[in-house]
Design a protein around this motif. Sequence first.
Motif, PDB file in Angstrom:
ATOM      1  N   LYS A  13      21.448  70.069  -9.175  1.00 39.13           N
ATOM      2  CA  LYS A  13      20.413  70.211 -10.279  1.00 39.13           C
ATOM      3  C   LYS A  13      20.675  72.554 -10.356  1.00 39.13           C
ATOM      4  CE  LYS A  13      17.322  67.267 -12.166  1.00 39.13           C
ATOM      5  NZ  LYS A  13      16.284  66.745 -12.518  1.00 39.13           N
ATOM      6  N   GLY A  14      20.908  72.881  -8.937  1.00 41.81           N
ATOM      7  CA  GLY A  14      21.244  73.416  -7.916  1.00 41.81           C
ATOM      8  C   GLY A  14      19.465  74.193  -8.592  1.00 41.81           C
ATOM      9  N   TRP A  15      18.185  74.072  -8.278  1.00 42.58           N
ATOM     10  CA  TRP A  15      17.330  74.788  -8.588  1.00 42.58           C
ATOM     11  C   TRP A  15      16.304  73.856  -8.516  1.00 42.58           C
ATOM     12  CZ3 TRP A  15      13.607  72.020 -11.954  1.00 42.58           C
ATOM     13  CH2 TRP A  15      14.219  71.462 -12.402  1.00 42.58           C
ATOM     14  N   GLY A  16      14.673  75.365  -7.779  1.00 41.68           N
ATOM     15  CA  GLY A  16      14.351  74.530  -7.319  1.00 41.68           C
ATOM     16  C   GLY A  16      12.729  75.446  -7.650  1.00 41.68           C
ATOM     17  N   PHE A  17      11.898  75.626  -6.211  1.00 40.13           N
ATOM     18  CA  PHE A  17      10.485  75.935  -6.746  1.00 40.13           C
ATOM     19  C   PHE A  17      10.279  76.379  -5.553  1.00 40.13           C
ATOM     20  CE2 PHE A  17      10.792  73.529 -10.364  1.00 40.13           C
ATOM     21  CZ  PHE A  17      10.289  74.611 -11.513  1.00 40.13           C
ATOM     22  N   ILE A  18       9.612  77.156  -4.997  1.00 40.87           N
ATOM     23  CA  ILE A  18       9.321  78.251  -3.930  1.00 40.87           C
ATOM     24  C   ILE A  18       7.860  78.815  -4.374  1.00 40.87           C
ATOM     25  CG2 ILE A  18       8.897  80.169  -2.748  1.00 40.87           C
ATOM     26  CD1 ILE A  18      11.976  80.443  -2.949  1.00 40.87           C
ATOM     27  N   LYS A  26       0.537  79.839  -8.164  1.00 41.31           N
ATOM     28  CA  LYS A  26       1.581  79.259  -9.205  1.00 41.31           C
ATOM     29  C   LYS A  26       3.139  79.775  -8.626  1.00 41.31           C
ATOM     30  CE  LYS A  26      -0.104  80.707 -13.619  1.00 41.31           C
ATOM     31  NZ  LYS A  26      -0.208  81.321 -15.038  1.00 41.31           N
ATOM     32  N   ASP A  27       4.319  78.126  -8.578  1.00 38.82           N
ATOM     33  CA  ASP A  27       5.513  77.982  -8.186  1.00 38.82           C
ATOM     34  C   ASP A  27       6.535  78.929  -8.672  1.00 38.82           C
ATOM     35  OD1 ASP A  27       4.364  76.480  -5.946  1.00 38.82           O
ATOM     36  OD2 ASP A  27       5.519  75.100  -7.145  1.00 38.82           O
ATOM     37  N   LEU A  28       7.634  79.363  -7.733  1.00 41.08           N
ATOM     38  CA  LEU A  28       8.325  80.762  -9.013  1.00 41.08           C
ATOM     39  C   LEU A  28       9.957  79.702  -9.204  1.00 41.08           C
ATOM     40  CD1 LEU A  28       8.112  84.024  -7.064  1.00 41.08           C
ATOM     41  CD2 LEU A  28       7.574  83.292  -9.078  1.00 41.08           C
ATOM     42  N   PHE A  29       9.802  80.328 -10.104  1.00 40.65           N
ATOM     43  CA  PHE A  29      11.943  79.293 -10.437  1.00 40.65           C
ATOM     44  C   PHE A  29      12.425  79.560  -8.981  1.00 40.65           C
ATOM     45  CE2 PHE A  29      15.794  79.370 -12.178  1.00 40.65           C
ATOM     46  CZ  PHE A  29      16.180  77.823 -12.235  1.00 40.65           C
ATOM     47  N   PHE A  55      11.364  88.817 -13.373  1.00 43.02           N
ATOM     48  CA  PHE A  55      10.405  89.174 -15.048  1.00 43.02           C
ATOM     49  C   PHE A  55      11.997  88.223 -15.570  1.00 43.02           C
ATOM     50  CE2 PHE A  55       8.833  88.814 -19.219  1.00 43.02           C
ATOM     51  CZ  PHE A  55       7.815  88.142 -18.783  1.00 43.02           C
ATOM     52  N   ASN A  56      11.642  87.033 -15.981  1.00 36.70           N
ATOM     53  CA  ASN A  56      12.742  86.164 -17.078  1.00 36.70           C
ATOM     54  C   ASN A  56      12.093  86.775 -18.152  1.00 36.70           C
ATOM     55  OD1 ASN A  56      14.668  84.854 -18.570  1.00 36.70           O
ATOM     56  ND2 ASN A  56      14.919  83.209 -15.974  1.00 36.70           N
ATOM     57  N   LYS A  57      13.197  87.917 -19.085  1.00 35.30           N
ATOM     58  CA  LYS A  57      12.569  87.908 -20.412  1.00 35.30           C
ATOM     59  C   LYS A  57      12.797  86.370 -20.758  1.00 35.30           C
ATOM     60  CE  LYS A  57      13.420  93.042 -20.246  1.00 35.30           C
ATOM     61  NZ  LYS A  57      14.147  93.877 -20.270  1.00 35.30           N
ATOM     62  N   HIS A  58      13.917  85.887 -21.238  1.00 32.84           N
ATOM     63  CA  HIS A  58      14.317  84.450 -21.934  1.00 32.84           C
ATOM     64  C   HIS A  58      13.279  83.666 -21.782  1.00 32.84           C
ATOM     65  CE1 HIS A  58      16.347  81.675 -23.846  1.00 32.84           C
ATOM     66  NE2 HIS A  58      16.699  81.205 -23.385  1.00 32.84           N
ATOM     67  N   ARG A  59      12.295  83.655 -20.130  1.00 38.01           N
ATOM     68  CA  ARG A  59      11.278  82.382 -20.452  1.00 38.01           C
ATOM     69  C   ARG A  59      10.622  82.925 -20.550  1.00 38.01           C
ATOM     70  NH1 ARG A  59      14.185  77.432 -20.547  1.00 38.01           N
ATOM     71  NH2 ARG A  59      15.961  77.690 -19.481  1.00 38.01           N
ATOM     72  N   SER A  60      10.118  84.303 -20.287  1.00 39.45           N
ATOM     73  CA  SER A  60       9.279  84.719 -20.018  1.00 39.45           C
ATOM     74  C   SER A  60       8.204  84.550 -18.804  1.00 39.45           C
ATOM     75  CB  SER A  60       7.610  84.818 -21.224  1.00 39.45           C
ATOM     76  OG  SER A  60       8.732  85.265 -22.306  1.00 39.45           O
ATOM     77  N   LYS A  61       8.685  84.090 -17.211  1.00 38.06           N
ATOM     78  CA  LYS A  61       8.360  83.859 -16.811  1.00 38.06           C
ATOM     79  C   LYS A  61       8.745  84.682 -15.197  1.00 38.06           C
ATOM     80  CE  LYS A  61       7.301  78.564 -17.793  1.00 38.06           C
ATOM     81  NZ  LYS A  61       7.503  77.952 -17.069  1.00 38.06           N
ATOM     82  N   TYR A  62       8.237  84.742 -13.942  1.00 36.49           N
ATOM     83  CA  TYR A  62       8.649  85.019 -13.128  1.00 36.49           C
ATOM     84  C   TYR A  62       9.290  84.588 -12.274  1.00 36.49           C
ATOM     85  CZ  TYR A  62       5.794  89.544 -13.685  1.00 36.49           C
ATOM     86  OH  TYR A  62       5.139  90.774 -14.304  1.00 36.49           O
TER      87      TYR A  62
END
Length: 71
Positions: A13-18, A26-29, A55-62
């Motif tokens: 998928k090319g993504w995960g969490f840290i 809270k885990d970060l994308f 900060f990801n404005k589109h998703r409103s998350k870090y």
Amino acid sequence: MHTGTVVSYSVEKGWGFIQPDDGDGKDLFVHISDLRDCAGADLVSGTRVTFGIRFNKHRSKYRAVEVKLTD
């Protein structure tokens, strides 16, 4: 730069969490496009990394950016 541990990462998928060491639990994308000097296959659960936070404005998350393996 921040430090943390890879919780999960999907090469397909090319993504995960840290999980940040200094976070609020809270885990970060993290996306494959934010990896530096490493590949997605390097990010197995438990791997230690350094990263920046943006900060990801589109998703409103870090999210984690400029992710590198720790020495």
